[in-house]
Design a protein around this motif. Structure first.
Motif, PDB file in Angstrom:
ATOM      1  N   GLN A 107      43.639 -72.910 -52.981  1.00 39.49           N
ATOM      2  CA  GLN A 107      42.915 -72.662 -54.301  1.00 39.49           C
ATOM      3  C   GLN A 107      44.367 -72.904 -55.356  1.00 39.49           C
ATOM      4  N   ALA A 108      45.451 -72.364 -55.117  1.00 41.09           N
ATOM      5  CA  ALA A 108      46.511 -72.354 -56.004  1.00 41.09           C
ATOM      6  C   ALA A 108      47.239 -73.690 -55.884  1.00 41.09           C
ATOM      7  N   MET A 109      47.080 -74.148 -54.684  1.00 42.96           N
ATOM      8  CA  MET A 109      47.753 -75.567 -54.659  1.00 42.96           C
ATOM      9  C   MET A 109      46.951 -76.588 -55.537  1.00 42.96           C
ATOM     10  N   ARG A 110      45.608 -76.227 -55.579  1.00 38.17           N
ATOM     11  CA  ARG A 110      44.885 -77.227 -56.382  1.00 38.17           C
ATOM     12  C   ARG A 110      45.155 -77.075 -57.944  1.00 38.17           C
ATOM     13  N   ARG A 111      45.343 -75.927 -58.126  1.00 38.84           N
ATOM     14  CA  ARG A 111      45.738 -75.484 -59.509  1.00 38.84           C
ATOM     15  C   ARG A 111      47.204 -75.945 -59.839  1.00 38.84           C
ATOM     16  N   SER A 112      47.892 -76.039 -59.045  1.00 39.17           N
ATOM     17  CA  SER A 112      49.482 -76.446 -59.189  1.00 39.17           C
ATOM     18  C   SER A 112      49.173 -78.188 -59.439  1.00 39.17           C
ATOM     19  N   VAL A 113      48.571 -78.672 -58.554  1.00 39.11           N
ATOM     20  CA  VAL A 113      48.418 -80.215 -58.938  1.00 39.11           C
ATOM     21  C   VAL A 113      47.678 -80.423 -60.399  1.00 39.11           C
ATOM     22  N   GLN A 114      46.860 -79.803 -60.534  1.00 39.83           N
ATOM     23  CA  GLN A 114      45.922 -79.829 -61.891  1.00 39.83           C
ATOM     24  C   GLN A 114      46.845 -79.531 -63.112  1.00 39.83           C
ATOM     25  N   VAL A 124      51.237 -85.402 -51.388  1.00 40.92           N
ATOM     26  CA  VAL A 124      51.364 -84.906 -50.100  1.00 40.92           C
ATOM     27  C   VAL A 124      51.520 -83.524 -49.854  1.00 40.92           C
ATOM     28  N   VAL A 125      51.020 -82.966 -49.151  1.00 39.78           N
ATOM     29  CA  VAL A 125      50.674 -81.435 -48.855  1.00 39.78           C
ATOM     30  C   VAL A 125      51.393 -80.835 -47.767  1.00 39.78           C
ATOM     31  N   ASP A 126      52.238 -79.784 -47.578  1.00 39.47           N
ATOM     32  CA  ASP A 126      52.892 -79.341 -46.390  1.00 39.47           C
ATOM     33  C   ASP A 126      51.802 -78.919 -45.613  1.00 39.47           C
ATOM     34  N   GLY A 127      51.702 -79.048 -44.305  1.00 45.49           N
ATOM     35  CA  GLY A 127      50.973 -78.214 -43.489  1.00 45.49           C
ATOM     36  C   GLY A 127      49.713 -79.262 -42.941  1.00 45.49           C
ATOM     37  N   ARG A 128      48.562 -78.742 -42.790  1.00 41.56           N
ATOM     38  CA  ARG A 128      47.424 -79.477 -42.025  1.00 41.56           C
ATOM     39  C   ARG A 128      46.192 -79.391 -43.053  1.00 41.56           C
ATOM     40  N   ASP A 129      46.394 -79.149 -44.416  1.00 41.50           N
ATOM     41  CA  ASP A 129      45.094 -79.163 -45.163  1.00 41.50           C
ATOM     42  C   ASP A 129      45.626 -79.783 -46.501  1.00 41.50           C
ATOM     43  N   VAL A 130      44.489 -80.612 -47.177  1.00 40.60           N
ATOM     44  CA  VAL A 130      44.666 -81.068 -48.386  1.00 40.60           C
ATOM     45  C   VAL A 130      43.507 -80.088 -49.199  1.00 40.60           C
ATOM     46  N   PRO A 131      44.005 -79.681 -50.199  1.00 38.95           N
ATOM     47  CA  PRO A 131      42.955 -78.650 -51.021  1.00 38.95           C
ATOM     48  C   PRO A 131      41.928 -79.536 -51.556  1.00 38.95           C
ATOM     49  N   PRO A 132      40.682 -78.834 -51.094  1.00 35.68           N
ATOM     50  CA  PRO A 132      39.397 -79.388 -51.638  1.00 35.68           C
ATOM     51  C   PRO A 132      39.406 -79.469 -52.978  1.00 35.68           C
ATOM     52  N   GLY A 133      38.649 -80.470 -53.795  1.00 37.11           N
ATOM     53  CA  GLY A 133      38.466 -80.569 -55.001  1.00 37.11           C
ATOM     54  C   GLY A 133      39.463 -81.197 -56.023  1.00 37.11           C
ATOM     55  N   LEU A 134      40.614 -81.902 -55.398  1.00 35.68           N
ATOM     56  CA  LEU A 134      41.647 -82.469 -56.056  1.00 35.68           C
ATOM     57  C   LEU A 134      41.156 -83.629 -56.539  1.00 35.68           C
ATOM     58  N   GLY A 135      40.373 -84.503 -56.411  1.00 40.05           N
ATOM     59  CA  GLY A 135      40.069 -85.699 -56.982  1.00 40.05           C
ATOM     60  C   GLY A 135      41.068 -86.649 -56.967  1.00 40.05           C
ATOM     61  N   ILE A 136      42.037 -86.527 -56.181  1.00 38.05           N
ATOM     62  CA  ILE A 136      43.058 -87.383 -56.092  1.00 38.05           C
ATOM     63  C   ILE A 136      43.240 -87.916 -54.556  1.00 38.05           C
ATOM     64  N   ASP A 137      43.790 -88.908 -54.234  1.00 37.64           N
ATOM     65  CA  ASP A 137      44.253 -89.208 -52.821  1.00 37.64           C
ATOM     66  C   ASP A 137      45.291 -88.284 -52.390  1.00 37.64           C
ATOM     67  N   GLY A 138      45.185 -87.958 -51.106  1.00 30.68           N
ATOM     68  CA  GLY A 138      46.167 -87.174 -50.846  1.00 30.68           C
ATOM     69  C   GLY A 138      46.206 -86.855 -49.140  1.00 30.68           C
ATOM     70  N   GLN A 139      47.250 -86.332 -48.690  1.00 30.68           N
ATOM     71  CA  GLN A 139      47.316 -86.082 -47.013  1.00 30.68           C
ATOM     72  C   GLN A 139      48.157 -85.019 -46.982  1.00 30.68           C
ATOM     73  N   ALA A 140      47.713 -84.317 -45.577  1.00 30.72           N
ATOM     74  CA  ALA A 140      48.379 -83.215 -45.235  1.00 30.72           C
ATOM     75  C   ALA A 140      49.645 -83.683 -44.359  1.00 30.72           C
ATOM     76  N   LEU A 141      50.648 -83.092 -44.441  1.00 32.61           N
ATOM     77  CA  LEU A 141      51.912 -83.807 -43.678  1.00 32.61           C
ATOM     78  C   LEU A 141      52.719 -82.582 -42.907  1.00 32.61           C
ATOM     79  N   VAL A 142      52.488 -82.207 -41.859  1.00 33.28           N
ATOM     80  CA  VAL A 142      52.959 -81.093 -40.960  1.00 33.28           C
ATOM     81  C   VAL A 142      54.488 -81.285 -41.046  1.00 33.28           C
ATOM     82  N   LYS A 143      55.079 -80.208 -41.456  1.00 32.19           N
ATOM     83  CA  LYS A 143      56.583 -79.997 -41.566  1.00 32.19           C
ATOM     84  C   LYS A 143      57.073 -81.020 -42.943  1.00 32.19           C
ATOM     85  N   GLY A 144      55.792 -81.149 -43.631  1.00 33.03           N
ATOM     86  CA  GLY A 144      56.329 -82.039 -44.800  1.00 33.03           C
ATOM     87  C   GLY A 144      57.531 -81.866 -45.596  1.00 33.03           C
ATOM     88  N   ASP A 145      57.833 -80.433 -45.754  1.00 28.34           N
ATOM     89  CA  ASP A 145      59.224 -79.916 -46.363  1.00 28.34           C
ATOM     90  C   ASP A 145      60.364 -80.663 -45.875  1.00 28.34           C
TER      91      ASP A 145
END
Length: 216
Positions: A107-114, A124-145
């Motif tokens: 939820q906080a990730m989505r608010r950060s993007v918005q 590109v989101v660190d981890g295994r989940d793309v926050p729902p409701g972004l309305g933007i193309d995205g991907q989860a990236l393990v060890k993304g940092d």
């Protein structure tokens, strides 16, 4: 969980500024990295950040926040804020207890993007989940940092913001040592909890805190 239909950008196993800059160029520079700080602690908020870098003005030494000293993170924080599009958000201990840490983080990730003043075209989101409701193309990236500079920048922003919040919390709730351990489950934190009991910043749904409350 990935949303069907989203395309993935081909990130490698290490930070590659040139390759990432080429990817960002295809997106008109609007590639956002997202990360969090504070999923594991017993106390305090979880903080997330979203960053769109200017690849012509990359701060020197940009890396995963966990690989940097506190002084280097602080310096990079200022440089990132001066040269990139930055947004951050948080979820309190009460929210974490109400909806669980994973949901609160997403939820906080989505608010950060918005909250970004520049609308990203891909996230590109660190981890295994793309926050729902972004309305933007995205991907989860393990060890993304450790694989995406934009995510590394977000990890620094989230970490520094949260650390500063916990230093402030130390003055508001003395005796717990928040300025030192930042709310993580170290022996000194448990000793303070045993003596003082939980304060409003403690996550009562986390097992060590719940067990302490049950024992009282």
């Amino acid at each position: 969980m990935k949303t069907p239909g989203l395309f993935d950008l081909p990130f490698g196993d290490a930070l590659d500024a040139r390759a990432e800059a080429r990817m960002a160029e295809k997106l008109d520079g609007r590639l956002a990295g997202v990360d969090e700080a504070g999923r594991g602690p017993w106390a305090g908020p979880v903080v997330t950040a979203a960053v769109i870098l200017d690849y012509a003005r990359l701060p020197d030494g940009l890396n995963d926040s966990k690989k940097l000293t506190e002084a280097k993170r602080e310096a990079l924080f200022e440089e990132i804020c001066a040269s990139a599009w930055v947004s951050f958000a948080g979820a309190s201990a009460a929210t974490i207890d109400q909806i669980n840490i994973r949901a609160a983080t997403l939820q906080a990730m989505r608010r950060s993007v918005q909250g970004l003043a520049l609308q990203p075209r891909h996230v590109v989101v660190d981890g295994r989940d793309v926050p729902p409701g972004l309305g933007i193309d995205g991907q989860a990236l393990v060890k993304g940092d450790a694989r995406c500079l934009a995510v590394a920048a977000a990890s620094i922003i989230a970490k520094v913001v949260r650390d500063r919040m916990m230093v402030t919390a130390d003055a508001d709730y003395p005796g717990f040592g928040f300025a030192v351990h930042k709310g993580y489950g170290v022996p000194a934190h448990m000793a303070a909890l045993t003596l003082l009991g939980p304060c409003p910043l403690h996550r009562r749904s986390f097992k060590p805190i719940a067990a302490l409350l049950d024992a009282r």
